[in-house]
Motif scaffolding. Structure first.
Motif, short mmCIF file in Angstrom:
data_model
loop_
_atom_site.label_atom_id
_atom_site.label_comp_id
_atom_site.label_asym_id
_atom_site.label_seq_id
_atom_site.Cartn_x
_atom_site.Cartn_y
_atom_site.Cartn_z
N SER A 75 -37.53 -25.51 -11.38
CA SER A 75 -38.40 -25.60 -12.58
C SER A 75 -37.57 -26.53 -13.59
O SER A 75 -38.43 -27.32 -14.36
N ASP A 76 -36.54 -26.85 -13.51
CA ASP A 76 -36.18 -27.75 -14.42
C ASP A 76 -36.45 -29.53 -14.09
O ASP A 76 -36.94 -30.14 -14.97
N HIS A 84 -31.98 -22.33 -17.59
CA HIS A 84 -32.75 -23.24 -16.94
C HIS A 84 -34.39 -23.15 -17.42
O HIS A 84 -34.70 -22.05 -18.27
N PHE A 85 -35.21 -23.99 -16.97
CA PHE A 85 -36.58 -23.91 -17.73
C PHE A 85 -36.93 -22.14 -17.12
O PHE A 85 -37.87 -21.57 -17.99
N TYR A 86 -36.88 -21.76 -16.21
CA TYR A 86 -37.41 -20.58 -15.59
C TYR A 86 -36.10 -19.82 -14.97
O TYR A 86 -35.46 -20.05 -14.08
N GLN A 145 -42.12 -19.67 -25.29
CA GLN A 145 -41.33 -19.41 -23.96
C GLN A 145 -39.99 -18.46 -24.15
O GLN A 145 -39.67 -17.66 -23.25
N ILE A 194 -34.51 -21.80 -7.63
CA ILE A 194 -35.92 -21.80 -8.59
C ILE A 194 -35.72 -22.27 -9.69
O ILE A 194 -36.58 -23.06 -10.44
N PHE A 238 -40.04 -29.85 -15.08
CA PHE A 238 -39.95 -29.90 -16.51
C PHE A 238 -39.46 -31.27 -17.03
O PHE A 238 -39.99 -31.86 -17.91
#
Length: 148
Positions: free
Chosen positions: A48-49, A35-37, A100, A44, A52
């Motif tokens: 976050s995805d 996932h993004f985070y 990242q 979560i 994004f």
């Protein structure tokens, strides 16, 4: 060339947006690699995805609005625009792979034992795309100075 920077910015936004969109769609949703985070719950991560994904679409649509305006004004320059697309795409991918993934550690490309192989491919492709875009940008800068 009066609209040289606008061609470049349109391409940058479009390239960044498209690569971010592909990253989100392929690696986050279809392959479910991360996932993004990834430092919290799955919920979560999904939120976050979504954020994004929205960011990538805003960048893409912004670049396309600029593109449409350039076309309307007959000021769109193919090579200049593509240099921006490649620089935007390569820069985003390199930022994602270095800042990242490695510095901030908010997610990895894939959670496997030999992640270095993925890192080399990811960042190597980013550098190649970025270098191609910068080379093309340098050429269009020279061409723009001859037109003046």
């Amino acid at each position: 060339m009066r609209y040289a920077s606008r061609n470049l910015w349109s391409g940058l936004l479009f390239g960044l947006g498209v690569v971010a969109f592909l990253d989100e769609t392929l690696f986050h949703q279809l392959l479910n690699w991360h996932h993004f985070y990834d430092k919290s719950t799955t919920s979560i991560g999904l939120i976050s995805d979504g954020l994004f994904h929205a960011f990538s679409w805003f960048a893409t649509i912004g670049g396309l609005f600029m593109f449409a305006d350039l076309r309307r004004r007959n000021a769109w320059r193919l090579k200049r625009w593509w240099s921006g697309v490649l620089v935007g795409a390569g820069a985003f991918q390199l930022y994602d792979g270095t800042i990242q993934h490695k510095l901030m550690r908010i997610h990895q490309i894939r959670y496997v034992d030999h992640v270095i192989i993925y890192d080399i491919i990811w960042n190597g492709l980013a550098l190649m795309v970025l270098a191609a875009g910068l080379l093309m940008l340098k050429q269009t800068n020279r061409e723009a100075s001859y037109d003046s």
